[in-house]
Design a protein around this motif. Structure first.
Motif, PDB file in Angstrom:
ATOM      1  N   VAL A 117       0.849  -1.202  -0.030  1.00 55.69           N
ATOM      2  CA  VAL A 117       0.052  -0.135  -0.020  1.00 55.69           C
ATOM      3  C   VAL A 117       0.815   1.080  -0.120  1.00 55.69           C
ATOM      4  N   HIS A 118       1.945   1.236   0.774  1.00 55.23           N
ATOM      5  CA  HIS A 118       2.680   2.319   0.852  1.00 55.23           C
ATOM      6  C   HIS A 118       4.184   2.183   1.100  1.00 55.23           C
ATOM      7  N   PRO A 119       5.133   3.161   0.674  1.00 52.85           N
ATOM      8  CA  PRO A 119       6.556   2.490   0.843  1.00 52.85           C
ATOM      9  C   PRO A 119       7.127   2.458   2.315  1.00 52.85           C
ATOM     10  N   VAL A 120       6.545   3.502   2.866  1.00 51.30           N
ATOM     11  CA  VAL A 120       6.772   3.362   4.513  1.00 51.30           C
ATOM     12  C   VAL A 120       6.374   1.956   5.083  1.00 51.30           C
ATOM     13  N   LEU A 121       5.240   1.501   5.055  1.00 48.94           N
ATOM     14  CA  LEU A 121       4.896   0.202   5.402  1.00 48.94           C
ATOM     15  C   LEU A 121       5.665  -0.722   4.898  1.00 48.94           C
ATOM     16  N   ASP A 122       5.910  -0.799   3.723  1.00 45.06           N
ATOM     17  CA  ASP A 122       6.896  -1.734   3.101  1.00 45.06           C
ATOM     18  C   ASP A 122       8.064  -1.734   3.928  1.00 45.06           C
ATOM     19  N   THR A 123       8.716  -0.486   4.036  1.00 43.15           N
ATOM     20  CA  THR A 123      10.106  -0.648   4.854  1.00 43.15           C
ATOM     21  C   THR A 123       9.799  -1.155   6.207  1.00 43.15           C
ATOM     22  N   VAL A 124       8.821  -0.965   6.959  1.00 44.00           N
ATOM     23  CA  VAL A 124       8.365  -1.545   8.450  1.00 44.00           C
ATOM     24  C   VAL A 124       8.299  -3.171   8.216  1.00 44.00           C
ATOM     25  N   ALA A 125       7.334  -3.467   7.385  1.00 47.76           N
ATOM     26  CA  ALA A 125       7.404  -5.040   7.163  1.00 47.76           C
ATOM     27  C   ALA A 125       8.730  -5.655   6.845  1.00 47.76           C
TER      28      ALA A 125
END
Length: 287
Positions: A117-125
């Motif tokens: 959904v979002h690059p920030v969430l991708d980094t956290v995951a």
């Protein structure tokens, strides 16, 4: 004038319309794998019908007795019927892996969808996946057991945690590939929203590698549960599991090798069966 029909033969059409999962189960590997897993699963499910002994009942008269008409696989060091303990141990193992693996798969897929959904969430995951993968399976098992104590719940938690990054990375990679395909680009150009595009178009095309991974993860879960029970940090005794039965049989291998035969055969059939099923599925979905 006779015209030649170009329509495919019914058998050809039937094969072409057959789902790859069903096709995989009709291959030699698929059939053998399904047979092996089915035999073990049926043994666990039908345990109350296949044996009249309670797996925890002890008898001082028949300690480490070999197989006989009354005890087909013999008895253990406390006089408990080994056939009963193996069958109920299979049931306990199946309950644990059938809960832990799907739970880990669902959580891993949920993290992958959020990452898309979002690059920030991708980094956290991705960092969460790295954190879990930094711990080997047994080290993770010991850490979880130190917090929760031994039992069935910690085994389920460990299996689920171990599978989260596996399924998460598998689905994330598939999404990255699928969203660059022509159908996804055309859907975006047509005004399809991000959530609808992800759930209705991309996700169904990512299912095949997840199904293959599911079969492979069941194999790993059998090993993980067995290792935890073997080390004494799994399901608590006197409830039997295949790993705990192997652990109890270890000191008696020289004088009573039949003690380990039942659980060892069950683990071998499960692992081999799941491995053959994963190979058969992988071959079909890649065609």
């Amino acid at each position: 004038m006779t015209t030649l029909s170009t329509a495919p033969e019914p058998s050809v059409r039937k094969r072409a319309a057959r789902h790859p999962y069903l096709t995989a189960l009709t291959t030699t590997r698929g059939r053998i794998g399904l047979l092996l897993v089915g035999l073990v699963v049926l043994g666990g499910l039908l345990a109350p019908l296949l044996t009249s002994y309670d797996p925890t009942d002890q008898s001082g008269d028949t300690l480490l007795a070999p197989g006989s008409a009354g005890h087909l696989l013999g008895t253990d060091d406390l006089g408990r019927d080994l056939l009963s303990r193996v069958l109920y141990g299979i049931r306990a193992d199946l309950e644990v892996i059938a809960t832990g693996v799907p739970l880990g798969a669902l959580l891993g897929c949920a993290f992958a969808l959020l990452a898309a959904v979002h690059p920030v969430l991708d980094t956290v995951a991705q960092r969460l996946f790295d954190l879990v993968l930094a711990f080997p399976g047994l080290i993770l098992a010991l850490a979880i057991t130190a917090v929760l104590g031994p039992g069935r719940l910690p085994v389920i938690v460990v299996i689920a945690l171990a599978e989260i990054p596996v399924f998460g990375r598998q689905l994330r990679g598939a999404i990255l590939v699928q969203r660059e395909r022509e159908y996804a680009v055309a859907a975006r150009v047509g005004g399809t929203g991000r959530a609808r595009l992800l759930l209705r178009h991309i996700l169904p095309n990512c299912a095949d590698p997840l199904v293959v991974q599911l079969a492979l993860s069941l194999t790993i879960a059998v090993f993980l549960e067995g290792a935890m029970s073997f080390l004494g940090v799994g399901v608590r005794p006197p409830e039997p599991t295949l790993g705990s039965l192997l652990s109890q049989a270890l000191p008696y291998l020289a004088q009573a090798p039949f003690f380990a035969a039942g659980p060892m055969l069950s683990v071998t059939l499960l692992v081999l069966g799941f491995s053959l099923l994963s190979e058969a599925l992988n071959r079909e979905v890649r065609r």
